[in-house]
Structures are given as C-alpha cells and as structure tokens.
Design a protein around this motif. Structure first.
Motif, mmCIF file in Angstrom:
data_model
loop_
_atom_site.group_PDB
_atom_site.id
_atom_site.type_symbol
_atom_site.label_atom_id
_atom_site.label_comp_id
_atom_site.label_asym_id
_atom_site.label_seq_id
_atom_site.Cartn_x
_atom_site.Cartn_y
_atom_site.Cartn_z
ATOM 1 N N GLU A 191 29.471 85.725 11.693
ATOM 2 C CA GLU A 191 29.939 84.398 12.088
ATOM 3 C C GLU A 191 31.071 84.488 13.114
ATOM 4 N N GLU A 192 31.966 85.461 12.936
ATOM 5 C CA GLU A 192 33.062 85.644 13.887
ATOM 6 C C GLU A 192 32.538 86.058 15.257
ATOM 7 N N MET A 193 31.527 86.934 15.287
ATOM 8 C CA MET A 193 30.938 87.355 16.561
ATOM 9 C C MET A 193 30.262 86.180 17.267
ATOM 10 N N ILE A 194 29.588 85.324 16.511
ATOM 11 C CA ILE A 194 28.941 84.155 17.098
ATOM 12 C C ILE A 194 29.990 83.225 17.698
ATOM 13 N N MET A 195 31.077 82.993 16.953
ATOM 14 C CA MET A 195 32.151 82.125 17.447
ATOM 15 C C MET A 195 32.776 82.703 18.714
ATOM 16 N N GLN A 196 33.038 84.012 18.727
ATOM 17 C CA GLN A 196 33.617 84.647 19.910
ATOM 18 C C GLN A 196 32.672 84.554 21.102
ATOM 19 N N ASN A 197 31.396 84.699 20.864
ATOM 20 C CA ASN A 197 30.409 84.598 21.928
ATOM 21 C C ASN A 197 30.430 83.195 22.545
ATOM 22 N N HIS A 198 30.527 82.168 21.708
ATOM 23 C CA HIS A 198 30.588 80.797 22.222
ATOM 24 C C HIS A 198 31.841 80.583 23.077
ATOM 25 N N TRP A 199 32.971 81.128 22.620
ATOM 26 C CA TRP A 199 34.201 80.970 23.394
ATOM 27 C C TRP A 199 34.160 81.766 24.697
ATOM 28 N N GLU A 200 33.520 82.928 24.678
ATOM 29 C CA GLU A 200 33.363 83.706 25.908
ATOM 30 C C GLU A 200 32.519 82.928 26.923
ATOM 31 N N GLN A 201 31.466 82.275 26.453
ATOM 32 C CA GLN A 201 30.637 81.460 27.333
ATOM 33 C C GLN A 201 31.446 80.302 27.911
ATOM 34 N N THR A 202 32.251 79.669 27.062
ATOM 35 C CA THR A 202 33.095 78.567 27.525
ATOM 36 C C THR A 202 34.074 79.048 28.587
ATOM 37 N N ARG A 203 34.668 80.209 28.362
ATOM 38 C CA ARG A 203 35.623 80.756 29.324
ATOM 39 C C ARG A 203 34.953 81.022 30.669
ATOM 40 N N MET A 204 33.730 81.543 30.660
ATOM 41 C CA MET A 204 33.027 81.820 31.915
ATOM 42 C C MET A 204 32.671 80.527 32.645
ATOM 43 N N GLU B 298 42.587 86.070 32.449
ATOM 44 C CA GLU B 298 43.886 85.510 32.825
ATOM 45 C C GLU B 298 43.885 83.995 32.649
ATOM 46 N N LEU B 299 42.763 83.395 32.896
ATOM 47 C CA LEU B 299 42.656 81.949 32.816
ATOM 48 C C LEU B 299 42.705 81.460 31.376
ATOM 49 N N MET B 300 41.948 82.098 30.519
ATOM 50 C CA MET B 300 41.902 81.732 29.098
ATOM 51 C C MET B 300 42.004 82.999 28.252
ATOM 52 N N PRO B 301 43.212 83.467 27.967
ATOM 53 C CA PRO B 301 43.332 84.672 27.139
ATOM 54 C C PRO B 301 43.034 84.361 25.674
ATOM 55 N N PHE B 302 42.357 85.281 25.010
ATOM 56 C CA PHE B 302 42.055 85.147 23.591
ATOM 57 C C PHE B 302 42.684 86.300 22.831
ATOM 58 N N ASP B 303 42.862 86.115 21.529
ATOM 59 C CA ASP B 303 43.468 87.158 20.698
ATOM 60 C C ASP B 303 42.635 88.427 20.664
ATOM 61 N N VAL C 186 34.343 77.651 32.443
ATOM 62 C CA VAL C 186 35.606 77.120 32.991
ATOM 63 C C VAL C 186 36.019 77.912 34.219
ATOM 64 N N HIS C 187 35.902 79.224 34.151
ATOM 65 C CA HIS C 187 36.273 80.065 35.288
ATOM 66 C C HIS C 187 35.398 79.752 36.502
ATOM 67 N N SER D 280 37.289 78.364 39.813
ATOM 68 C CA SER D 280 37.551 79.405 40.820
ATOM 69 C C SER D 280 37.476 78.911 42.274
ATOM 70 N N PRO D 281 36.582 77.989 42.664
ATOM 71 C CA PRO D 281 36.606 77.537 44.055
ATOM 72 C C PRO D 281 37.861 76.731 44.416
ATOM 73 N N HIS D 282 38.531 76.200 43.412
ATOM 74 C CA HIS D 282 39.684 75.341 43.656
ATOM 75 C C HIS D 282 41.026 76.053 43.494
ATOM 76 N N LEU D 283 41.007 77.293 43.088
ATOM 77 C CA LEU D 283 42.248 78.038 42.895
ATOM 78 C C LEU D 283 42.694 78.682 44.200
ATOM 79 N N LYS D 284 44.010 78.729 44.420
ATOM 80 C CA LYS D 284 44.539 79.346 45.634
ATOM 81 C C LYS D 284 44.451 80.862 45.560
ATOM 82 N N ARG D 285 44.697 81.423 44.398
ATOM 83 C CA ARG D 285 44.559 82.873 44.242
ATOM 84 C C ARG D 285 43.470 83.145 43.213
ATOM 85 N N LYS D 286 42.836 84.281 43.373
ATOM 86 C CA LYS D 286 41.755 84.630 42.458
ATOM 87 C C LYS D 286 42.324 85.024 41.106
ATOM 88 N N MET D 287 41.676 84.548 40.080
ATOM 89 C CA MET D 287 42.085 84.872 38.709
ATOM 90 C C MET D 287 40.886 85.408 37.945
#
Length: 95
Positions: A25-38, A56-61, A40-41, A45-52
């Motif tokens: 269950e923890e791996m499934i939850m982490q996978n969903h958050w990784e997808q969300t982070r990608m 860096e954009l969404m750090p997780f524990d 969002v990134h 990314s086209p609107h950011l002045k510097r590449k991140m």
C-alpha cells in the motif's frame, strides 16, 4: 483471504502478510505521488526562469531513503572479524 485461510495462519505468517500488505500500500501511494510530481513539473517547467528537478519542486520524505548507500566490507575487514572469532573458546556453563 477467506475466513478459513485466516484461521489457518500462524501468528508469524499473519504478521508477515500484514507487513507485506502495508509495504504494498505504501508503494502504491508513493507511486501516485511520484506521478503527481511529474505532472506538476511538466506543467510548470515552461514557465520557470531556471530549470528545476522534480525533486527540487516537490521534495518527499522517501527521496532521501532511496539515496542511502550501504557500506560494503572490504576483504581486510572481513579477515579481521574472522580472526577475532576463530581463536575464541566457547563459554561453558557450569551446572
């Protein structure tokens, strides 16, 4: 799992099943958050002045836990430990 299968489990096997289920269950939850982070990134990314990076954009524990490297013992360290325990006599218990 049926009721009969549940009652046939030993406490140890039940605990192992619960741990495995929790990790899954923890791996499934982490996978969903990784997808969300990608997503969002990719949207930002086209609107950011510097590449991140996405991390860096969404750090997780769990990002830090993935980077932990295990120390591998050298041949010399293994030999030292073996020498230390080869010459020891087992302790005898007096009855």
């Amino acid at each position: 799992m049926t009721t009969d299968e549940l009652y046939d489990l030993t406490p140890r096997s039940f605990s192992n099943k619960m741990i495995g289920y929790s990790q899954r269950e923890e791996m499934i939850m982490q996978n969903h958050w990784e997808q969300t982070r990608m997503i969002v990134h990719s949207c930002l990314s086209p609107h950011l002045k510097r590449k991140m990076k996405p991390t860096e954009l969404m750090p997780f524990d769990w990002d830090d836990k993935k980077k932990v490297k295990k120390k591998v013992a050298t041949q010399e360290e293994i030999q030292e430990v073996l020498k230390k325990y080869r010459n020891k006599e087992p302790k005898r218990i007096k009855l």
